[in-house]
Motif scaffolding. Structure first.
Motif, mmCIF file in Angstrom:
data_model
loop_
_atom_site.group_PDB
_atom_site.id
_atom_site.type_symbol
_atom_site.label_atom_id
_atom_site.label_comp_id
_atom_site.label_asym_id
_atom_site.label_seq_id
_atom_site.Cartn_x
_atom_site.Cartn_y
_atom_site.Cartn_z
ATOM 1 N N HIS A 149 119.679 37.760 -33.446
ATOM 2 C CA HIS A 149 120.781 36.922 -32.966
ATOM 3 C C HIS A 149 121.001 37.071 -31.458
ATOM 4 C CE1 HIS A 149 125.079 35.729 -32.520
ATOM 5 N NE2 HIS A 149 124.708 34.819 -33.407
ATOM 6 N N SER B 171 133.483 37.432 -39.274
ATOM 7 C CA SER B 171 133.716 35.986 -39.179
ATOM 8 C C SER B 171 133.036 35.174 -40.279
ATOM 9 C CB SER B 171 133.249 35.480 -37.809
ATOM 10 O OG SER B 171 131.843 35.562 -37.696
ATOM 11 N N LYS B 172 132.286 35.840 -41.155
ATOM 12 C CA LYS B 172 131.577 35.068 -42.187
ATOM 13 C C LYS B 172 132.265 35.235 -43.547
ATOM 14 C CE LYS B 172 128.726 35.489 -38.738
ATOM 15 N NZ LYS B 172 128.706 34.514 -37.666
ATOM 16 N N ASP C 185 122.045 44.551 -38.152
ATOM 17 C CA ASP C 185 123.183 43.619 -38.106
ATOM 18 C C ASP C 185 123.355 43.014 -39.505
ATOM 19 O OD1 ASP C 185 124.761 41.328 -37.876
ATOM 20 O OD2 ASP C 185 123.922 40.722 -35.946
ATOM 21 N N SER D 46 129.974 41.655 -38.593
ATOM 22 C CA SER D 46 130.966 40.683 -38.121
ATOM 23 C C SER D 46 131.949 40.390 -39.253
ATOM 24 C CB SER D 46 130.230 39.396 -37.731
ATOM 25 O OG SER D 46 131.104 38.296 -37.804
ATOM 26 N N THR E 199 135.041 40.807 -31.554
ATOM 27 C CA THR E 199 134.244 39.813 -32.297
ATOM 28 C C THR E 199 132.957 40.489 -32.762
ATOM 29 O OG1 THR E 199 132.947 39.088 -30.375
ATOM 30 C CG2 THR E 199 135.005 37.885 -30.788
ATOM 31 N N GLY E 200 132.250 39.816 -33.670
ATOM 32 C CA GLY E 200 130.941 40.315 -34.076
ATOM 33 C C GLY E 200 129.979 40.261 -32.900
ATOM 34 N N TRP E 201 130.091 39.232 -32.097
ATOM 35 C CA TRP E 201 129.225 39.097 -30.918
ATOM 36 C C TRP E 201 129.400 40.325 -30.014
ATOM 37 C CZ3 TRP E 201 127.988 38.916 -25.881
ATOM 38 C CH2 TRP E 201 126.876 38.141 -25.508
ATOM 39 N N ALA F 282 125.807 40.900 -40.491
ATOM 40 C CA ALA F 282 126.840 39.860 -40.378
ATOM 41 C C ALA F 282 126.880 38.921 -41.578
ATOM 42 C CB ALA F 282 126.617 39.052 -39.094
ATOM 43 N N HIS F 283 125.719 38.500 -42.076
ATOM 44 C CA HIS F 283 125.734 37.397 -43.044
ATOM 45 C C HIS F 283 125.725 37.809 -44.508
ATOM 46 C CE1 HIS F 283 125.722 33.900 -40.452
ATOM 47 N NE2 HIS F 283 125.051 34.645 -39.598
ATOM 48 N N CYS G 241 123.544 37.701 -29.699
ATOM 49 C CA CYS G 241 124.354 38.839 -29.215
ATOM 50 C C CYS G 241 123.481 40.076 -29.039
ATOM 51 C CB CYS G 241 125.539 39.105 -30.136
ATOM 52 S SG CYS G 241 125.151 39.624 -31.812
ATOM 53 N N GLY H 109 136.325 39.370 -35.338
ATOM 54 C CA GLY H 109 136.186 40.821 -35.210
ATOM 55 C C GLY H 109 134.823 41.291 -35.666
ATOM 56 N N SER I 63 119.884 34.404 -40.153
ATOM 57 C CA SER I 63 120.761 33.271 -40.448
ATOM 58 C C SER I 63 120.103 31.907 -40.278
ATOM 59 C CB SER I 63 122.011 33.344 -39.589
ATOM 60 O OG SER I 63 121.682 33.099 -38.254
ATOM 61 N N GLU J 299 118.095 42.456 -38.415
ATOM 62 C CA GLU J 299 119.248 41.961 -39.189
ATOM 63 C C GLU J 299 118.921 42.121 -40.667
ATOM 64 O OE1 GLU J 299 120.232 37.929 -38.065
ATOM 65 O OE2 GLU J 299 119.988 38.386 -35.941
#
Ligand SMILES: Cc1ncc(COP(=O)(O)O)c(C=O)c1O
Length: 474
Positions: free
Chosen positions: A164, A272-273, A239, A270, A138-140, A241-242, A166, A279, A214, A210
């Motif tokens: 975040h 997941s976005k 990071d 991540s 996961t991204g976490w 992720a977003h 994580c 992942g 977010s 980041e």
């Protein structure tokens, strides 16, 4: 319950109040949280723990955690490029499951990788300009794992205060030497680094931020932070992720926009976005870092690898992101973002930060925000309420997440429904403050949740009414 057990009404208290509970019985003491949750549920102001009935689409049927069904326009799912429903992604997933089965059945340190995950590592490396990438379940796990994997108790972590969970939890697991700096303040980070290096030149420092925060939709000066890291012998991890995949002309987000592609020490992200899967990954230069991650970063070593289908889905998503279709989806997403922000502002609602797929709408008081959340299901809208401690006290907000496949109709509906909920909740707040209503009588008169989607109207159907402590005035 002991005398120290926290007790709050439906519009008061926060998650933080129940983090440290008194009492020796680990199971019994959590009841204090459950009682508070039940109080909020009874008042219709527990908007968390919801599920969708058919999946995360731009309009869907959802279920509250009390089991009530409602149809709504969905701005609560983080499928920014709408690849969850992309035909090519679906076909890839199905074909992969037929060919590889459904399970990776092992850690990446043993035999959990497949030809698909190895290919994905290379694809991400090529996309971002790194020669080595490690995948995480996961991204976490990637955020936690990159910190816990690299940092030892004598080392230091200098971290943006809004990083975040994580990253924060990875830091707490790695060392006690954690130095938080004021959000996006490069000079505040410099002061922390200088202070550490004035007494410690022996140990490592990880500087953490980041590329897109977010809750605030803002970005740091990544170039300046990287230069700072090198000046003080530190390592920067960002990071992404977003923004990765969904922002910028080529989808490489703020690190590209700031001319830092391939130049940041370590990039973590991540799937997941934007990449329609579970992942995450860590990208760095040199095989040594990746090999070290594999055997010294627990979520990489002691956790099952991404499934073959997940790896194939993410690979396909990267292909789309890198294609002309990806560019079209990003333009559509940005058009949606700009339209949503502008309509919200036109209705007197304040939005945070810069344009990104995260559009946070300012509420202020938690009480008002909860009353707004109580109105949304019956109006037909799914949106996430964010409160302390995810954001500072008194800065509650709705986090709307925009998708490429939202139509203009969806956006107009969302603005209309949210602004109506705010107007109604402001009335509720005033009634509570003047004693004309109690939370119990409000709940007795609560509009029945209906399952018929209301037709779109002009975005702000009702002018917002001022007054009351819950007013949205900045
Ligand atoms: C900035 C940031 N990093 C990491 C994560 C974790 O990603 P994942 O959902 O893939 O575990 C999230 C998701 O909430 C996030 O917002």
């Amino acid at each position: 319950m002991t005398t120290d057990t926290p007790q709050f009404g439906a519009l008061a208290g926060s998650m933080r109040d129940f983090r440290y509970l008194p009492g020796a019985d680990l199971l019994a003491r959590v009841d204090a949280f459950y009682q508070w949750q039940e109080t909020r549920r009874a008042a219709g102001v527990w908007p968390l723990g919801r599920s969708t009935e058919q999946g995360a689409f731009s309009r869907c049927t959802a279920r509250t955690d009390e089991g009530e069904l409602f149809d709504g326009v969905n701005f609560a799912s983080q499928d920014y490029l709408s690849l969850n429903s992309h035909d090519g992604v679906l076909e890839t997933a199905i074909a992969t499951m037929r060919a590889f089965g459904v399970h990776s059945a092992g850690s990446p340190a043993l035999v959990g990788n497949t030809s698909l995950s190895i290919a994905l590592e290379r694809k991400i490396g090529d996309f971002l300009g790194y020669d080595h990438v490690a995948l995480f379940p996961t991204g976490w796990a990637a955020g936690f794992g990159v910190i816990k994997g690299l940092v030892r108790p004598n080392d230091h972590i200098v971290m943006d205060a809004l990083s975040h969970a994580c990253l924060q939890e990875g830091a707490q697991a790695a060392t006690r030497n954690i130095h938080l700096f004021r959000h996006n303040q490069v000079e505040a980070a410099r002061a922390k680094l200088a202070k550490i290096r004035s007494t410690d030149t022996e140990n490592g420092i990880l500087l953490v931020t980041e590329s897109l925060f977010s809750m605030d939709s803002d970005t740091p000066d990544i170039r300046a932070l990287q230069a700072l890291a090198h000046e003080y012998g530190a390592t920067l991890v960002v990071d992404v992720a977003h923004d990765l995949g969904n922002l910028g002309p080529t989808g490489r987000g703020f690190i590209e926009a700031q001319g830092m592609l391939g130049k940041v020490d370590v990039v973590m992200g991540s799937f997941s976005k934007t990449f329609a899967s579970n992942g995450g990954f860590v990208a760095a230069r040199g095989r040594g870092v990746k090999e070290y991650m594999r055997y010294y970063s627990s979520p990489n070593t002691f956790s099952n690898a991404m499934s073959p289908a997940n790896a194939a889905i993410v690979g396909k998503a990267f292909d789309i992101v890198a294609s002309e279709e990806g560019a079209v989806l990003r333009r559509k997403l940005m058009d949606n973002i700009l339209m949503l922000r502008s309509l919200l502002q036109g209705c007197g609602l304040e939005v945070y930060g810069d344009p990104s797929a995260i559009v946070c709408v300012k509420m202020g008081s938690e009480a008002l925000a909860r009353l707004v959340s109580r109105r949304l299901p019956s109006l037909g809208m799914l949106a996430n309420l964010v409160e302390f401690p995810a954001v500072p006290k008194g800065q509650a907000r709705f986090r709307l997440q925009v998708m490429a496949r939202h139509s203009q109709h969806d956006i107009i509906d969302a603005v209309h429904r949210l602004s109506t909920a705010v107007a109604d909740a402001t009335d509720d707040m005033n009634a509570l403050e003047t004693g004309a209503a109690t939370i119990e009588t409000l709940e007795r008169d609560r509009p029945v949740v209906r399952r018929t989607v209301v037709e779109p109207e002009a975005p702000c159907a009702r002018a917002r009414r001022g007054g009351g402590r819950g007013s949205l005035a900045a």
